[in-house]
Scaffold this motif. Structure first.
Motif: not given
Length: 267
Positions: A241-267
């Motif tokens: 599952f890919t999450v596109g982020i763009s400059g100038p600031h590259y907001d990483l909050a959505p990435v963190r959310d999807w990483l938590s979802w990944r970890d729940a799926k893989n647990s």
């Protein structure tokens, strides 16, 4: 054989190389690796796709080589390379070189050869490539992939591993046939209903070319999707599952959310 049933969920973050300094891109890549993303992607264009069309922008392959040296764990690749811009044998050699750059202590490379037929006409016009037709560009991709694979077998030194081939696009007649024939990973932007239909067509192409398409990792973009929508795609067999982020600031909050979802799926 690895199939969706025993393949873990992975999260890829696509750093759009637009509207930001390279220093910011480098910093963002380091943060993403520290966060635990599985793959860092960029894209292979020469101009921004969103925002100011003449804004800051950087080239894909040179950046991938730098990311290969900078990182130590994540896989890296373009989402996706444009087949039209470079000779097929050169693409193979560049990929092999980045594979070795990325190998580090393990001796095993981390490069994913993500590729597609190309579509952004401005890239072609301003850099002097023939745009042609959609069908012609897809035919060229189909012709070049065996050349790339053959070149990998001739290079000295050889790649450190079988370089995974990711093919992007959802065309049902030509693209999915190419995916069935050549891809280790298939990426699209399909919603669940569309994905279900296309997976059925992909399986038909697999039967025609003698390939069990269940071994192909299914990749999809979720940056603008809900968890419920991602769950539907997961149930259909998507695992990257890919999450596109763009400059100038590259907001990483959505990435963190999807990483938590990944970890729940893989647990």
């Amino acid at each position: 054989m690895t199939t969706a049933a025993n393949r873990p969920v992975r999260i890829g973050a696509q750093i759009a190389p637009q509207h930001a300094s390279y220093a910011k891109i480098r910093e963002t890549a380091a943060e993403l690796e520290d966060l635990g993303v599985d793959v860092i992607f960029n894209w292979d264009h020469f101009f921004p796709l969103h925002g100011d069309p003449d804004g800051l922008h950087f080239e894909s392959w040179t950046m991938l080589a730098a990311l290969a040296e900078q990182t130590s764990r994540v896989e890296i690749g373009a989402l996706v390379n444009c087949n039209s811009y470079r000779n097929a044998n050169l693409q193979a050699d560049m990929a092999r070189t980045i594979d070795h750059i990325s190998a580090k202590e393990s001796g095993v490379g981390r490069f994913i050869f993500g590729t597609g037929s190309g579509w952004f006409e401005r890239d072609y016009d301003e850099y002097g490539y023939e745009f042609g037709t959609v069908g012609g560009r897809l035919d060229a991709l189909a012709e070049n992939l065996p050349v790339i694979s053959e070149r990998w077998g001739k290079l000295n030194p050889a790649p450190t591993r079988k370089i995974p081939v990711l093919i992007g696009g959802g065309g049902e007649k030509k693209t999915l046939r190419i995916v069935a024939t050549h891809a280790d990973i298939w990426h699209s932007f399909s919603d669940a209903l569309t994905l279900e239909r296309k997976l059925g067509i992909l399986e038909q192409h697999g039967t025609a070319v003698g390939r069990d398409t269940s071994e192909i990792e299914i990749s999809t973009e979720v940056a603008k999707r809900s968890v419920a929508e991602a769950d539907e795609q997961y149930d259909l067999g998507a695992r990257l599952f890919t999450v596109g982020i763009s400059g100038p600031h590259y907001d990483l909050a959505p990435v963190r959310d999807w990483l938590s979802w990944r970890d729940a799926k893989n647990s």
